[in-house]
Design an enzyme around this catalytic site. Structure first.
Site, PDB file in Angstrom:
ATOM      1  N   GLN A 112       0.847  -1.206   0.000  1.00  0.00           N
ATOM      2  CA  GLN A 112       0.000   0.000   0.000  1.00  0.00           C
ATOM      3  C   GLN A 112       0.879   1.251   0.000  1.00  0.00           C
ATOM      4  O   GLN A 112       1.533   1.550   1.003  1.00  0.00           O
ATOM      5  CB  GLN A 112      -0.875  -0.023   1.258  1.00  0.00           C
ATOM      6  CG  GLN A 112      -1.772   1.176   1.454  1.00  0.00           C
ATOM      7  CD  GLN A 112      -2.283   1.264   2.901  1.00  0.00           C
ATOM      8  OE1 GLN A 112      -1.669   0.713   3.802  1.00  0.00           O
ATOM      9  NE2 GLN A 112      -3.383   1.945   3.102  1.00  0.00           N
ATOM     10  N   SER A 115       1.059   6.397   2.683  1.00  0.00           N
ATOM     11  CA  SER A 115       1.731   7.367   3.567  1.00  0.00           C
ATOM     12  C   SER A 115       2.967   7.974   2.917  1.00  0.00           C
ATOM     13  O   SER A 115       3.676   7.310   2.154  1.00  0.00           O
ATOM     14  CB  SER A 115       2.169   6.694   4.863  1.00  0.00           C
ATOM     15  OG  SER A 115       1.087   6.094   5.501  1.00  0.00           O
ATOM     16  N   SER A 147       4.656  -1.400   4.221  1.00  0.00           N
ATOM     17  CA  SER A 147       4.800  -2.795   4.646  1.00  0.00           C
ATOM     18  C   SER A 147       4.877  -3.691   3.416  1.00  0.00           C
ATOM     19  O   SER A 147       4.129  -3.500   2.445  1.00  0.00           O
ATOM     20  CB  SER A 147       3.604  -3.236   5.486  1.00  0.00           C
ATOM     21  OG  SER A 147       3.409  -2.351   6.559  1.00  0.00           O
ATOM     22  N   GLU A 230      -9.207  -1.606   5.726  1.00  0.00           N
ATOM     23  CA  GLU A 230      -7.938  -1.822   6.439  1.00  0.00           C
ATOM     24  C   GLU A 230      -8.189  -1.949   7.942  1.00  0.00           C
ATOM     25  O   GLU A 230      -7.639  -2.822   8.610  1.00  0.00           O
ATOM     26  CB  GLU A 230      -6.990  -0.646   6.176  1.00  0.00           C
ATOM     27  CG  GLU A 230      -5.681  -0.752   6.951  1.00  0.00           C
ATOM     28  CD  GLU A 230      -4.667   0.329   6.574  1.00  0.00           C
ATOM     29  OE1 GLU A 230      -5.056   1.352   6.001  1.00  0.00           O
ATOM     30  OE2 GLU A 230      -3.473   0.118   6.848  1.00  0.00           O
ATOM     31  N   GLU A 363      -5.340   8.337  17.986  1.00  0.00           N
ATOM     32  CA  GLU A 363      -5.913   9.681  18.152  1.00  0.00           C
ATOM     33  C   GLU A 363      -6.836  10.009  16.977  1.00  0.00           C
ATOM     34  O   GLU A 363      -7.938  10.530  17.153  1.00  0.00           O
ATOM     35  CB  GLU A 363      -4.796  10.742  18.236  1.00  0.00           C
ATOM     36  CG  GLU A 363      -3.944  10.675  19.489  1.00  0.00           C
ATOM     37  CD  GLU A 363      -2.888   9.567  19.445  1.00  0.00           C
ATOM     38  OE1 GLU A 363      -2.685   8.974  18.370  1.00  0.00           O
ATOM     39  OE2 GLU A 363      -2.275   9.286  20.497  1.00  0.00           O
TER      40      GLU A 363
HETATM   41  C1  LIG Z   1       3.891  -1.031  11.516  1.00  0.00           C
HETATM   42  C2  LIG Z   1       3.396  -0.003  10.534  1.00  0.00           C
HETATM   43  C3  LIG Z   1       3.061  -0.374   9.243  1.00  0.00           C
HETATM   44  C4  LIG Z   1       2.612   0.579   8.321  1.00  0.00           C
HETATM   45  N1  LIG Z   1       2.336   0.178   7.035  1.00  0.00           N
HETATM   46  C5  LIG Z   1       1.956   1.096   6.129  1.00  0.00           C
HETATM   47  C6  LIG Z   1       1.754   0.719   4.759  1.00  0.00           C
HETATM   48  O1  LIG Z   1       1.911  -0.455   4.390  1.00  0.00           O
HETATM   49  N2  LIG Z   1       1.413   1.670   3.866  1.00  0.00           N
HETATM   50  C7  LIG Z   1       1.219   2.970   4.227  1.00  0.00           C
HETATM   51  O2  LIG Z   1       0.867   3.767   3.366  1.00  0.00           O
HETATM   52  N3  LIG Z   1       1.421   3.380   5.504  1.00  0.00           N
HETATM   53  C8  LIG Z   1       1.793   2.472   6.460  1.00  0.00           C
HETATM   54  N4  LIG Z   1       2.015   2.857   7.759  1.00  0.00           N
HETATM   55  C9  LIG Z   1       1.931   4.294   8.083  1.00  0.00           C
HETATM   56  C10 LIG Z   1       0.778   4.710   8.966  1.00  0.00           C
HETATM   57  O3  LIG Z   1      -0.449   4.671   8.279  1.00  0.00           O
HETATM   58  C11 LIG Z   1       1.116   6.111   9.471  1.00  0.00           C
HETATM   59  O4  LIG Z   1       2.263   6.018  10.271  1.00  0.00           O
HETATM   60  C12 LIG Z   1      -0.019   6.726  10.257  1.00  0.00           C
HETATM   61  O5  LIG Z   1      -1.100   7.021   9.441  1.00  0.00           O
HETATM   62  C13 LIG Z   1       0.429   8.007  11.008  1.00  0.00           C
HETATM   63  O6  LIG Z   1       1.047   8.906  10.166  1.00  0.00           O
HETATM   64  P1  LIG Z   1       2.458   9.558  10.544  1.00  0.00           P
HETATM   65  O7  LIG Z   1       3.387   8.459  10.903  1.00  0.00           O
HETATM   66  O8  LIG Z   1       2.831  10.479   9.445  1.00  0.00           O
HETATM   67  O9  LIG Z   1       2.187  10.379  11.886  1.00  0.00           O
HETATM   68  P2  LIG Z   1       1.570  11.843  11.980  1.00  0.00           P
HETATM   69  O10 LIG Z   1       0.358  11.928  11.133  1.00  0.00           O
HETATM   70  O11 LIG Z   1       2.656  12.836  11.743  1.00  0.00           O
HETATM   71  O12 LIG Z   1       1.120  11.903  13.502  1.00  0.00           O
HETATM   72  C14 LIG Z   1       2.019  12.242  14.567  1.00  0.00           C
HETATM   73  C15 LIG Z   1       1.205  12.295  15.858  1.00  0.00           C
HETATM   74  O13 LIG Z   1       0.214  13.333  15.775  1.00  0.00           O
HETATM   75  C16 LIG Z   1      -1.092  12.823  16.074  1.00  0.00           C
HETATM   76  N5  LIG Z   1      -2.099  13.497  15.250  1.00  0.00           N
HETATM   77  C17 LIG Z   1      -2.015  13.778  13.923  1.00  0.00           C
HETATM   78  N6  LIG Z   1      -3.155  14.374  13.497  1.00  0.00           N
HETATM   79  C18 LIG Z   1      -3.976  14.453  14.575  1.00  0.00           C
HETATM   80  C19 LIG Z   1      -5.313  14.977  14.785  1.00  0.00           C
HETATM   81  N7  LIG Z   1      -6.021  15.523  13.768  1.00  0.00           N
HETATM   82  N8  LIG Z   1      -5.857  14.866  16.025  1.00  0.00           N
HETATM   83  C20 LIG Z   1      -5.148  14.304  17.081  1.00  0.00           C
HETATM   84  N9  LIG Z   1      -3.876  13.831  16.936  1.00  0.00           N
HETATM   85  C21 LIG Z   1      -3.312  13.890  15.710  1.00  0.00           C
HETATM   86  C22 LIG Z   1      -0.999  11.348  15.694  1.00  0.00           C
HETATM   87  O14 LIG Z   1      -1.976  10.583  16.369  1.00  0.00           O
HETATM   88  C23 LIG Z   1       0.419  10.998  16.123  1.00  0.00           C
HETATM   89  O15 LIG Z   1       0.465  10.719  17.512  1.00  0.00           O
HETATM   90  C24 LIG Z   1       2.478   1.931   8.708  1.00  0.00           C
HETATM   91  C25 LIG Z   1       2.809   2.321  10.018  1.00  0.00           C
HETATM   92  C26 LIG Z   1       3.269   1.372  10.925  1.00  0.00           C
HETATM   93  C27 LIG Z   1       3.610   1.805  12.324  1.00  0.00           C
END
Ligand SMILES: Cc1cc2nc3c(=O)[nH]c(=O)nc-3n(C[C@H](O)[C@H](O)[C@H](O)COP(=O)(O)OP(=O)(O)OC[C@H]3O[C@@H](n4cnc5c(N)ncnc54)[C@H](O)[C@@H]3O)c2cc1C
Length: 393
Positions: A112, A115, A147, A230, A363
């Protein structure tokens, strides 16, 4: 009408024509797909028989009793749980015919590409660009946390096709060939020491327009189908009692009475009950799915799954004392699937940290439950009507 008796009859027919003991694994899986017994609720010709989804259990039980191979669903979770329902809903006939069979048999693994470094929770802010050139789209950008990208033949990809309209409007959904020139996959090492996920760099990748899924600019709506599925795929897995993370800790409790304390007993009991409630709620959610596509309710299941896994694995580490801090393997492995069975408590504790991030952070899921399930006022959004190109980044 395809009822349980009819499905049993068809399953026995499949077993007679392709006895598992003498049929190659892949041949059996292909024959099962062609017999409409792969996912019975899918249309005829696409691995199903338009039967009620709840009847899949009838087929699975007959095949398991006969020792038939399965398609290793945990290895191909993104394909089965996310790509397939999206292709089924939005794909052209050619796309469905081309992709669903090898996806289901596991011949082609999917990942996928959603992100990005600057777009996770705020996924609609993504900046990977797709520009139309003749019959192709030329894609440039960077994805992250992908992933299984190192195993994948195909990816579901969302990219920006129109920067001049507000962020949700200018996105288009594609099916990307991971073997195409310009796709570069680099491992990202996680807290467990393993590298399940990757960075993916896309440089002048040419995707034929025939591999666009849904209309140009409609990618956000298409992606909602993927994201809702998902959350159900992550939080709503079918499990036997004590089938999840509660299993190993309950086993340790029974087998190692010298580790028990009164305080841990109370906490274990509470978590055991929570895990059972969560398991039964997932069952109810799956029954609701029989009636249609998943809605925002899957967010609640995924929230509970993440909280429970973290609390249960924390309790297990505590219960085991010093031994709980041991960790089996720090070599950088590239696992084919995430499976905590056979791993030690330290692995489970570390891996479950990602559960409240992957598939939407806890969150953000709370926001979704508040707004779309409970009907509470939405968070203020100031960027809804601003063209993407004018947003601060
Ligand atoms: C093990 C694992 C596998 C993954 N696999 C995939 C994959 O296969 N494909 C893919 O595309 N992505 C994948 N991801 C990514 C995942 O979807 C993102 O990490 C996730 O959506 C969070 O985005 P970010 O890491 O950019 O954090 P951010 O969006 O930068 O968030 C940082 C912090 O801010 C908080 N926050 C952000 N916005 C808000 C809001 N509006 N209100 C309250 N709090 C908020 C969040 O909760 C978090 O604590 C994977 C992640 C992990 C950990």
């Amino acid at each position: 009408m395809t009822d349980a008796a009819e499905l049993r009859r068809r399953t026995q027919e499949l077993l007679a024509a392709h006895p598992p003991a003498t049929t190659g694994r892949l041949d059996f899986l292909r024959a099962r797909f062609d017999a409409g017994l792969a996912w019975v609720h899918y249309p005829e010709g696409l691995g199903g028989l338009n039967a009620p989804r709840s009847l899949q259990a009838v087929v699975d039980a007959e095949l398991e009793a006969a020792g038939a191979p399965d398609n290793e669903p945990r290895r191909i979770g993104i394909g089965l749980g996310m790509a397939a329902p999206t292709i089924l809903k939005y794909g052209t006939d050619e796309q469905k015919q081309r992709f669903l069979r090898p996806l289901w048999t596991g011949e082609e693994v999917w990942c996928q590409l959603f992100s990005e470094p600057g777009a996770g929770s705020d996924l609609a802010a993504l900046g990977t660009r797709a520009v139309r050139e003749g019959e192709d789209w030329v894609v440039n950008g960077q994805k992250v946390w992908t992933s299984s990208a190192h195993l994948a033949r195909w990816a579901i990809l969302i990219a920006r096709t129109d920067p001049d309209v507000p962020k949700h409007a200018g996105i288009t959904y594609f099916l990307c060939d991971m073997t195409d020139p310009g796709v570069e996959v680099r491992p990202l090492r996680q807290i467990t020491g393993e590298a399940e996920f990757n960075e993916v760099f896309l440089t002048d990748v040419r995707i034929p327009d025939a591999r666009r899924l849904g209309a140009v600019g409609d990618g956000w709506r298409v992606a909602q189908t993927t994201l809702n599925n998902e959350r159900v795929a992550i939080g709503g897995m079918r499990l036997p009692r004590e089938g999840g993370m509660i299993g190993p800790v309950a086993k340790t409790w029974r087998e190692r009475p010298e580790l028990r304390t009164h305080d841990l007993h109370q906490r274990l009991l509470r978590l055991w009950v929570d895990a059972e409630v969560s398991r039964l709620t997932a069952e109810r959610l799956r029954q609701q799915l029989v009636a249609g596509q998943p809605g925002p309710e899957g967010a609640g299941m995924k929230l509970a799954f993440a909280r429970l896994n973290q609390e249960i694995s924390g309790l297990e580490v505590e219960l085991r004392g010093e031994e709980g801090l041991l960790y089996d393997d720090w070599t950088m492995r590239r696992p084919e699937l995430v499976d905590f069975t056979g791993r030690d408590a330290g692995y489970r504790y570390l891996r479950s940290k990602g559960n409240s991030i992957e598939g939407g952070t806890s969150e953000v899921l709370l926001n979704i439950v508040a707004e779309r399930v409970l009907g509470l006022p939405a968070e203020p959004r100031t960027d809804k009507d601003v063209p993407w190109k004018d947003l601060a980044r």
